[in-house]
Design an enzyme around this catalytic site. Structure first.
Site, mmCIF file in Angstrom:
data_model
loop_
_atom_site.group_PDB
_atom_site.id
_atom_site.type_symbol
_atom_site.label_atom_id
_atom_site.label_comp_id
_atom_site.label_asym_id
_atom_site.label_seq_id
_atom_site.Cartn_x
_atom_site.Cartn_y
_atom_site.Cartn_z
ATOM 1 N N GLU A 155 4.548 -10.899 -9.273
ATOM 2 C CA GLU A 155 4.676 -9.948 -8.157
ATOM 3 C C GLU A 155 6.025 -9.250 -8.226
ATOM 4 O O GLU A 155 7.061 -9.903 -8.394
ATOM 5 C CB GLU A 155 4.520 -10.732 -6.846
ATOM 6 C CG GLU A 155 3.741 -10.005 -5.791
ATOM 7 C CD GLU A 155 2.296 -9.764 -6.182
ATOM 8 O OE1 GLU A 155 1.998 -8.648 -6.684
ATOM 9 O OE2 GLU A 155 1.455 -10.661 -6.000
ATOM 10 N N GLY A 159 -5.002 -1.631 3.200
ATOM 11 C CA GLY A 159 -3.782 -2.229 3.763
ATOM 12 C C GLY A 159 -3.731 -3.743 3.637
ATOM 13 O O GLY A 159 -3.008 -4.406 4.360
ATOM 14 N N ASP A 194 -1.571 -1.697 -10.608
ATOM 15 C CA ASP A 194 -2.812 -1.464 -9.862
ATOM 16 C C ASP A 194 -3.755 -0.481 -10.563
ATOM 17 O O ASP A 194 -4.930 -0.794 -10.767
ATOM 18 C CB ASP A 194 -2.492 -1.011 -8.431
ATOM 19 C CG ASP A 194 -1.637 -2.032 -7.694
ATOM 20 O OD1 ASP A 194 -1.516 -3.176 -8.185
ATOM 21 O OD2 ASP A 194 -1.071 -1.696 -6.645
ATOM 22 N N ASP A 240 6.174 -5.535 -12.171
ATOM 23 C CA ASP A 240 5.676 -4.408 -12.992
ATOM 24 C C ASP A 240 6.729 -3.321 -13.155
ATOM 25 O O ASP A 240 6.972 -2.848 -14.264
ATOM 26 C CB ASP A 240 4.317 -3.873 -12.495
ATOM 27 C CG ASP A 240 4.272 -3.364 -11.065
ATOM 28 O OD1 ASP A 240 5.276 -3.508 -10.332
ATOM 29 O OD2 ASP A 240 3.213 -2.822 -10.672
ATOM 30 N N GLY A 297 -3.216 -5.357 0.599
ATOM 31 C CA GLY A 297 -2.555 -5.773 -0.644
ATOM 32 C C GLY A 297 -3.558 -5.965 -1.772
ATOM 33 O O GLY A 297 -3.298 -6.685 -2.735
ATOM 34 N N TYR A 350 9.535 -1.506 0.050
ATOM 35 C CA TYR A 350 9.149 -1.451 -1.364
ATOM 36 C C TYR A 350 10.169 -0.620 -2.147
ATOM 37 O O TYR A 350 10.669 -1.044 -3.199
ATOM 38 C CB TYR A 350 7.747 -0.841 -1.490
ATOM 39 C CG TYR A 350 7.172 -0.953 -2.880
ATOM 40 C CD1 TYR A 350 6.427 -2.066 -3.240
ATOM 41 C CD2 TYR A 350 7.384 0.029 -3.835
ATOM 42 C CE1 TYR A 350 5.903 -2.187 -4.512
ATOM 43 C CE2 TYR A 350 6.873 -0.089 -5.114
ATOM 44 C CZ TYR A 350 6.129 -1.195 -5.442
ATOM 45 O OH TYR A 350 5.628 -1.326 -6.718
ATOM 46 N N SER A 368 -4.983 -3.253 -3.272
ATOM 47 C CA SER A 368 -4.914 -2.045 -4.075
ATOM 48 C C SER A 368 -6.066 -1.067 -3.833
ATOM 49 O O SER A 368 -6.690 -0.573 -4.772
ATOM 50 C CB SER A 368 -4.849 -2.462 -5.546
ATOM 51 O OG SER A 368 -4.648 -1.372 -6.338
ATOM 52 N N SER A 369 -6.311 -0.789 -2.559
ATOM 53 C CA SER A 369 -7.358 0.191 -2.244
ATOM 54 C C SER A 369 -6.943 1.590 -2.721
ATOM 55 O O SER A 369 -7.794 2.389 -3.104
ATOM 56 C CB SER A 369 -7.626 0.210 -0.746
ATOM 57 O OG SER A 369 -6.442 0.520 -0.045
HETATM 58 C C1 GLA Z 1 2.148 -2.887 -5.005
HETATM 59 C C2 GLA Z 1 2.435 -1.893 -6.129
HETATM 60 C C3 GLA Z 1 2.396 -2.587 -7.496
HETATM 61 C C4 GLA Z 1 3.256 -3.839 -7.521
HETATM 62 C C5 GLA Z 1 2.947 -4.714 -6.320
HETATM 63 C C6 GLA Z 1 3.859 -5.900 -6.225
HETATM 64 O O1 GLA Z 1 0.830 -3.321 -5.088
HETATM 65 O O2 GLA Z 1 1.495 -0.850 -6.105
HETATM 66 O O3 GLA Z 1 2.792 -1.673 -8.488
HETATM 67 O O4 GLA Z 1 4.605 -3.507 -7.603
HETATM 68 O O5 GLA Z 1 3.042 -3.997 -5.102
HETATM 69 O O6 GLA Z 1 3.685 -6.734 -7.321
#
Ligand code: GLA
Length: 389
Positions: free
Chosen positions: A37, A126, A176, A40, A128, A226, A130-131
């Site tokens: 996490e 929302g 993602d 990336d 987490g 972020y 990755s929608s």
């Molecule tokens: C979000 C971002 C990803 C990654 C994660 C945390 O999902 O889109 O690129 O950085 O947070 O691992």
């Protein structure tokens, strides 16, 4: 009666809204990250799986120079004139994902003509999971059909990442869109975010399951935090004299930490240790060593909570309960997953104990929090797909 999935709702919604049958059906999955996490954008490793839940786009040409997009989720439409330069919608809506991807196709000189599209999704927003990448990659896959331009799947992921940066204004990493584009059934993806090369690891032992636990909360901090974390990582890399934290070592950090800002040190410590854990976790998958994998998952959560500070009360509550059940009760490990500040936790569990684990977490959590959890187990699904229908 079984609920209709996103593909059939997109097809039905298209017919109802545009009064005709669609010609294309494009779809892409959400994802859950098992470990790795916030590594990336530091050139590190990540280890996600694609979900069964997908975002689907049904579409057909409309003999004009306009793209009309309808969203099932919001009940809103957007109409985009292809003869004008594409700009983000300043209201910051869902449509920016589509607009950003359209702009990416224009940049590479793809020939686009007008079409109508209807979007439906089974990926929780929302959470987490990755929608947004599921939508971008589904839309990019549709545009491959519309413009007869087949992209290399990694190039498609990079185009979607750029759309997220420039149109949605989130400085995300590559994980993602990469997994949404290249996910494989029954495989976890070990992605090296420095080279963008991936290894698919068979991950289909029926004795273990991936349990996703949605707290159904999202704290407003998520997007601003972020970007701040990303900056802190950049500062750490600069201080350590490396281009990204992938190249940094914990020894060097220990040598220099007294001269560095203490918050920046903790961010770097998370990233450096998380990259190492992710490589070890891939070995665990290869060896089917679920107990060891679970320990790495637990250590990941501790580091995200303590050093990276992206967890929250609800996620910590779920993780504590899951840890209380422990390996003797069938939970190998549990941690927050995705961007943090709410959303989902992920646990690696014994399939045979699934029901009792879910009931126990649900009950214990209810004593602490009024909000309800939702649960699902997932088996690695497929990446993006396009069909002519
Ligand atoms: C979000 C971002 C990803 C990654 C994660 C945390 O999902 O889109 O690129 O950085 O947070 O691992």
């Amino acid at each position: 009666m079984m609920a209709k999935d996103a593909k059939s709702r997109a097809t039905g919604g298209f017919a109802a809204h545009f009064g005709a049958a669609p010609r294309w059906m494009a779809s892409a999955p959400g994802r859950v990250n098992l470990i790795g996490e916030f590594t990336d954008y530091n050139g590190g490793f990540v280890l996600p799986i694609a979900l069964d839940q997908r975002t689907a786009v049904a579409a057909a040409p409309n003999q004009s120079n306009r793209v009309t997009i309808r969203s099932e989720a919001t009940g809103e439409s957007d109409s985009i004139d292809l003869s004008e330069a594409l700009k983000p919608d300043l209201r910051g809506r869902w449509t920016n994902y589509a607009r950003g991807v359209l702009a990416g196709f224009c940049d590479i000189g793809a020939k686009l003509s007008g079409f109508d599209a209807f979007i439906a999704s089974d990926v929780p927003v929302g959470a987490g999971l990755s929608s947004s990448a599921a939508l971008e990659v589904a839309f990019a896959t549709l545009l491959e059909g519309v413009s007869s331009t087949k992209l290399d799947p990694v190039a498609k992921a990079l185009l979607c990442q750029k759309a997220e940066h420039t149109f949605a204004r989130v400085p995300c990493g590559i994980m993602d869109p990469y997994i949404a584009s290249l996910g494989r059934e029954d495989h976890a993806l070990l992605l090296d975010c420095q080279s963008n090369e991936a290894v698919w690891l068979p991950f289909a032992d029926p004795a273990v399951s991936v349990l996703v636990i949605n707290t159904n909360v999202k704290h407003h901090l998520a997007i601003s935090a972020y970007a701040v974390r990303r900056e802190e990582c950049r500062a750490a890399a600069a201080f350590l004299g490396v281009t990204s934290l992938r190249a940094a070592s914990s020894e060097r950090l220990a040598e220099l930490h007294e001269r560095m800002d203490s918050t920046v040190v903790r961010r770097a410590r998370h990233v450096i240790s998380e990259i190492a854990r992710t490589v070890q976790a891939a070995e665990c998958i290869r060896n089917r060593d679920w107990a060891e994998f679970g320990q790495l998952i637990d250590a990941s959560h501790d580091s995200l909570k303590g050093d990276y500070e992206v967890s929250c009360r609800e996620l910590d509550g779920v993780v504590d309960i899951a840890r209380g059940i422990g390996t003797s009760g069938g939970v190998f490990g549990c941690r927050m997953t995705g961007g943090g500040f709410g959303g989902c936790a992920v646990a690696l569990i014994e399939t045979a104990r699934h029901q009792e684990i879910v009931e126990r977490i649900d009950e214990d959590y209810r004593r602490l929090n009024p909000a309800r959890l939702t649960f699902f187990t997932c088996r690695p699904g497929r990446g993006a797909e396009l069909a002519e229908v």
